[in-house]
Every structure is written in structure tokens, then in C-alpha cells.
Design an enzyme around this catalytic site. Structure first.
Site, PDB file in Angstrom:
ATOM      1  N   THR A  62      32.752  33.007 -18.456  1.00 12.56           N
ATOM      2  CA  THR A  62      32.908  33.391 -17.039  1.00 12.56           C
ATOM      3  C   THR A  62      34.211  34.137 -16.792  1.00 12.56           C
ATOM      4  O   THR A  62      34.376  34.757 -15.749  1.00 12.56           O
ATOM      5  CB  THR A  62      32.927  32.134 -16.152  1.00 12.56           C
ATOM      6  N   ARG A  79      41.150  30.709 -20.243  1.00 11.22           N
ATOM      7  CA  ARG A  79      40.065  31.505 -19.677  1.00 11.22           C
ATOM      8  C   ARG A  79      38.766  31.075 -20.313  1.00 11.22           C
ATOM      9  O   ARG A  79      38.623  31.119 -21.533  1.00 11.22           O
ATOM     10  CB  ARG A  79      40.276  32.979 -20.014  1.00 11.22           C
ATOM     11  N   ASP A 120      48.099  35.210 -29.782  1.00 12.43           N
ATOM     12  CA  ASP A 120      47.852  35.305 -31.229  1.00 12.43           C
ATOM     13  C   ASP A 120      48.929  36.123 -31.923  1.00 12.43           C
ATOM     14  O   ASP A 120      49.392  35.769 -33.010  1.00 12.43           O
ATOM     15  CB  ASP A 120      46.479  35.949 -31.491  1.00 12.43           C
ATOM     16  N   ASP A 169      45.743  40.259 -28.318  1.00  7.87           N
ATOM     17  CA  ASP A 169      45.940  38.928 -27.742  1.00  7.87           C
ATOM     18  C   ASP A 169      47.410  38.538 -27.900  1.00  7.87           C
ATOM     19  O   ASP A 169      47.897  38.338 -29.020  1.00  7.87           O
ATOM     20  CB  ASP A 169      45.034  37.918 -28.448  1.00  7.87           C
TER      21      ASP A 169
END
Ligand code: URA
Length: 214
Positions: A113, A109, A208, A205
Site C-alpha cells: 500500500t 512503508r 541499505d 535505498d
């Protein structure tokens, strides 16, 4: 936001799944445990995702007599992991469907944006002849996985199902708009996305937490 769940959304809210998901959400859960829980949940989800696979029969002989016994019809499935967090769901699904073929698609990603950028793709050549399960634990904006499914359809993939662990209403809406033909399986639908595109309350996340990179 007002959220109208699409008819082809399945929430796999089995007590075992929800209990394990709660342990995963807990920020104090260590990396190794997080990974193990994801593997266990994905195995349980695979059970549900495969529920309506087409069946046929095969002639076999039991020790007592011959019989026409049920088997899954056609070629085995392809599981396509959306890198990098998809690999957590892939492991458990392979535990249950060990003969499935495996594809990978890498999208990240763009942090500004939030749009997907593809950097890798490798899928079986005969993907068009198999059911395709796309695995990505977090259906957040829905942009990356919608783009992944675009690419897979270009390769001829059919019978696609999306398997995700946690979904945001925004992601479900975006994905369903892009691919209304693709059923979505998730363990839970959370409240909303925050300004950084994270699912709230979520689990942080997923990559992670799975790999201990933060
Ligand atoms: N990806 C993640 O890993 N977590 C989120 O909450 C959203 C996207």
C-alpha cells in the site's frame, strides 16, 4: 507532473552539498563513504535549518569588558529521527547542535500500500517547549514523514521543520498538503517517483546504502 514549489521549501544547494550529494548518488560509492558524506551534508544543512532560530542576549564579560552577547533563545532543539535512515542525518546535525535532545519514531512503508505503519516512538517529554527538527533523508511518497509529524503534533510538538536530503515533487506536495505549516529543507528535488515509490534518479535505498544491508 507540474510541480509548484511551496513557499516554505528551502533547497540547500550550496556547492559543497551538491558535490557531496553527487558522490552519494554514485552507485559505486562504498557504504562507509556514503555514511560519512551524509554526516557531512547534514552538518551543512543544519547550519541552514538553524538560520532563523530566535535569538536573545546574555550578559558576559570578555577579557576586555562586559557585553550583551547573542545566544539562541529558549530551550534547545529536539531532533527526531525517522528510523532507520533518519539516523544518518541525525549524526551530522548533532555534530553542530550537540545539546539537542533526540527523539525516534519508527515507521515502515507497507510495500503493497506504501502506507506508513508505526512500530516505535520515543520523544522527550518536554517536546512542546522545544523547536523540533524531523530528519528523514528521502521525501518520497511523503506518507511516512507526514504520519510521523501527525504523531509529533499529537505530543504537542511545535516549531517543526522537516530536514531531508532528497525529495520527489510528489512527496513535497503530499507532505505540504498535510502540514502546510512545516517548512521543508532539502538538498535537491529530483524528477519523480517510480512504481515502487523510489525517487528517480535518486540514490537508491538510503537505509541499505547507509548500513550496507543490500
Ligand atoms: N526511500 C529510499 O531510501 N529511497 C527512495 O528512493 C525512496 C524512499
Amino acid at each position: 507532473m507540474t510541480f509548484k514549489a511551496p513557499a516554505n521549501l528551502t533547497i540547500v544547494n550550496h556547492p559543497l552539498v551538491l558535490h557531496k550529494l553527487t558522490l552519494m548518488r554514485d552507485k559505486n560509492t562504498p557504504t562507509a563513504v556514503f555514511r560519512q558524506l551524509l554526516r557531512e551534508i547534514s552538518l551543512l544543512m543544519a547550519y541552514e535549518v538553524c538560520r532563523d532560530l530566535p535569538m536573545t542576549t546574555r550578559h558576559i564579560e570578555t577579557p576586555l569588558e562586559p557585553m550583551e552577547a547573542p545566544v539562541i533563545k529558549g530551550k534547545k532543539q529536539v531532533i527526531v529521527s525517522v528510523l532507520r535512515a533518519g539516523s544518518g542525518l541525525l549524526e551530522g546535525m548533532l555534530d553542530l547542535i550537540p545539546s539537542a535532545r533526540v527523539g525516534h519514531i519508527g515507521l515502515y512503508r507497507d510495500p503493497k500500500t506504501l502506507q506508513p505503519v508505526q512500530y516505535y516512538m520515543k520523544v522527550p517529554e518536554d517536546i512542546a517547549e522545544r523547536d523540533t527538527f524531523v530528519v528523514d533523508p528521502m521525501l518520497a511518497t511523503g506518507n511516512s514523514v507526514a504520519a510521523a509529524v501527525d504523531r509529533l503534533k499529537e505530543k504537542g510538538a511545535k516549531g517543526i521543520r522537516l530536514v531531508t536530503l532528497l525529495a520527489a515533487p510528489e512527496g513535497i506536495e503530499r507532505f505540504h498538503k498535510a502540514h502546510p505549516d512545516v517548512p521543508i529543507f532539502t538538498a535537491a528535488v529530483d524528477s519523480h517517483l517510480n512504481d515502487h515509490g523510489y525517487i528517480v534518479p535518486g540514490l537508491g535505498d538510503a537505509g541499505d546504502r547507509m548500513f550496507g544491508t543490500k
